[in-house]
Write an enzyme that holds these catalytic residues in place. Sequence first.
Site, mmCIF file in Angstrom:
data_model
loop_
_atom_site.group_PDB
_atom_site.id
_atom_site.type_symbol
_atom_site.label_atom_id
_atom_site.label_comp_id
_atom_site.label_asym_id
_atom_site.label_seq_id
_atom_site.Cartn_x
_atom_site.Cartn_y
_atom_site.Cartn_z
ATOM 1 N N ASN A 34 -24.294 32.227 -36.533
ATOM 2 C CA ASN A 34 -24.631 30.915 -37.092
ATOM 3 C C ASN A 34 -23.373 30.151 -37.486
ATOM 4 O OD1 ASN A 34 -27.347 31.176 -36.792
ATOM 5 N ND2 ASN A 34 -27.748 31.823 -38.888
ATOM 6 N N GLU A 36 -20.379 30.351 -36.134
ATOM 7 C CA GLU A 36 -19.741 29.811 -34.933
ATOM 8 C C GLU A 36 -20.555 28.659 -34.351
ATOM 9 O OE1 GLU A 36 -17.596 33.681 -32.919
ATOM 10 O OE2 GLU A 36 -19.773 33.704 -33.097
ATOM 11 N N ASP A 38 -22.610 26.574 -35.952
ATOM 12 C CA ASP A 38 -22.452 25.396 -36.808
ATOM 13 C C ASP A 38 -21.101 24.728 -36.586
ATOM 14 O OD1 ASP A 38 -24.939 25.669 -37.903
ATOM 15 O OD2 ASP A 38 -24.261 26.629 -39.751
ATOM 16 N N SER A 84 -37.168 16.848 -35.881
ATOM 17 C CA SER A 84 -36.200 17.599 -36.667
ATOM 18 C C SER A 84 -35.625 16.721 -37.764
ATOM 19 C CB SER A 84 -35.081 18.128 -35.766
ATOM 20 O OG SER A 84 -34.393 17.041 -35.155
ATOM 21 N N LEU A 85 -34.924 17.359 -38.710
ATOM 22 C CA LEU A 85 -34.315 16.643 -39.825
ATOM 23 C C LEU A 85 -32.811 16.528 -39.617
ATOM 24 C CD1 LEU A 85 -36.098 18.384 -42.845
ATOM 25 C CD2 LEU A 85 -36.798 16.323 -41.622
ATOM 26 N N LYS A 108 -35.118 25.622 -46.856
ATOM 27 C CA LYS A 108 -35.115 25.522 -45.398
ATOM 28 C C LYS A 108 -35.163 26.969 -44.898
ATOM 29 C CE LYS A 108 -32.533 23.663 -41.445
ATOM 30 N NZ LYS A 108 -32.401 24.931 -40.700
ATOM 31 N N GLU A 163 -43.380 27.346 -41.832
ATOM 32 C CA GLU A 163 -42.436 28.205 -41.122
ATOM 33 C C GLU A 163 -42.967 29.636 -41.076
ATOM 34 O OE1 GLU A 163 -38.286 27.698 -39.539
ATOM 35 O OE2 GLU A 163 -40.022 26.450 -40.017
ATOM 36 N N CYS A 397 -25.266 65.282 -36.391
ATOM 37 C CA CYS A 397 -25.520 66.641 -35.898
ATOM 38 C C CYS A 397 -24.347 67.231 -35.119
ATOM 39 C CB CYS A 397 -26.774 66.657 -35.038
ATOM 40 S SG CYS A 397 -26.583 65.786 -33.458
ATOM 41 N N CYS A 420 -31.800 65.426 -32.940
ATOM 42 C CA CYS A 420 -30.936 64.947 -34.019
ATOM 43 C C CYS A 420 -31.801 64.415 -35.167
ATOM 44 C CB CYS A 420 -30.019 63.835 -33.511
ATOM 45 S SG CYS A 420 -28.938 63.143 -34.791
#
Length: 667
Positions: A34, A36, A38, A84-85, A108, A163, A397, A420
Amino acid sequence: MNQIEMIARMEELIRQLNEASEAYYGGREEIMTNYEWDAGFDELAKLEQESGIILPASPTQAVSSAEEDNAGGKKEEHEFPALSLAKTKQIADLQKWAGELPIWLSWKLDGLTLVLTYDNGELTKILTRGNGTIGTNITYMKDVIRGFPQTLEYKGHLVVRGEATISYTDFEIINDSLEEDDEKFANPRNLASGTLALDAKNLDKVKERRLCFNAFTLVYIQDEIRSWGARMDFLRNAGFTTVDYEATDASGLPDCVARWTERVESGKMDIPVDGLVIAYDDTEYAAGGSVTGHHATRAGYAFKWQDASAISTLDHIEWSCAASTITPVAVFHPVQLEGTTVSRASLCNISELERLGIGEDGKTELEIIKSNKIIPKCIAVKSRIGRFSIPEACPVCAAETYVFESASGTKTLKCSNPNCPAKNLKKFQRFVGRDGMDIDGLSIETLRDFVNAGFIADYTDIFRLAEHADEIRTMPGYGDKSCANLLASIERSRNVHPTRLIVALCIPMIGVDAAKKLVRAAGWQGFLQRLQEKTGFEDVDGIGAEKSGAVLAWYADEKNRSVFHALLQVLNVENAEPAAEAKGSCEGKVFVITGDVHIFKNRDAFKAYVEANGGKVTGSVSKKTDYLVNNDVTSTSSKNLKARELNIPILSEEDFVAQFGGTESQD
């Protein structure tokens, strides 16, 4: 930079950002953090502003639809576009937008947007966001997503947006249950996306993943409710899970944002968030704004935190084994980030080590952030000498390791030992879980730590953890109090009802209901006798040949049998007697229970009452059903319609209690 160079850079940023979004939203492995993403988005927006040029497919103008491309339903147009906002990292921008008007602050959430429609009090449609104009109909998931009511007292037309999220706790549990690395998910949103892409044949899997809807706005209601806050109160009172929200104004925003930010930085939030949102209280004013690109100018304004980073030197790489994968974790010199001390961050797999360019221990400088202010993450290597080394032996192990490369090219380290202990994390989790031994303090993360430390190899080792108390107290995240609480919980669990023990043993096909039936029919001593004599349980109602065979096959395995008898030496198992045939007010009757309940504590309590009084509860209405219990007696749901078609009485809870009793069970 001239215009040609600017356009070339913009094209490259658009390609990188869109590829990363498709992977992130499409349920595939994350290829960009995120942080990178942004940074790239901000660089692109700045170039667009400086050049006055916006190229096709720019993520600054589009609503990503990648998360819905694989969803299993049909495409449909949204009644109200889900735009979108606009986003900012500056509180001053929020204050300017708010002006002199009252506003509300809310989370958000880091999930996927769904739109719910109700008519005549019934949920009629669930659409994914899609591209904001066209979404995917996933109404077939309405019974397996939590957070919203199926019916409403309100009978008008209603549209709610929210959401869909998966908590960090559930994300860890689900990811750790997946054996193959290719099946694992990068983060909760990635898992939520993959879950919403499942079709109607996989509803059990959707339910297991505990996807929750969090309403964040009431888009439309026929009745006049102009206040955004009053609309949210309406949703909460109607039974929706909603985002938190707080009234404020421009002057109060800095303090308000600081308080909410501290809640995230405290690490106590289990639901993924990636910022804050402000909205005007006056919804009529908000609806009157214009649309710029794909952003509604008055619908709300999103605030994203500026990720602080720190530079530290790698001390060593710790290799932690879980399931079949050995995961590298960077352990570095402690740094202060977002108010906490950080010294560890997952490096995911060998491919990520190579992508970052990790070098030798003590000779590699790392740049660290706390993603969404919660999860420590290495985003870059600032300098290095040499190359990291891959362990040749499993840390649990000591068996030989090997590098596995998936079809997508991801390299992971594997343990070659099929037995294992680290591959039994899911079984250990069920053993200590609420329906099993019910041991507080043994989360999946704690179990993983103890397995990797060599404390736990089988179930009996859990009851010998006191031998490692001195070591546990010094482990990261532990201490005297947490260690003492854990050991006390383990001691309490030694006194166990046989039903819990049978569930904890992870016998294939034997869950809580089957375990109850086995104990009720045979009692504890009878259960042991049937195991030893191999007489089975086919005669037990609800067990049958297949489940009986699974129990006997489990006990026939020498390792299972050895651990089972070792457990009996360290546990005090209650000597439950076979239950007398239940008789009571519900004797011989078959019930179907649907919808919300309000007299009984929950549906499980309702079912327990019916069964304790001689009745039976099934999941679907058929000719064998005597009564359907639904508090919405007049509902036009499929079960109500089926009951009317078969002339089966439909009772409310009040009707049931009046006829069959049961008020004592509500506690």
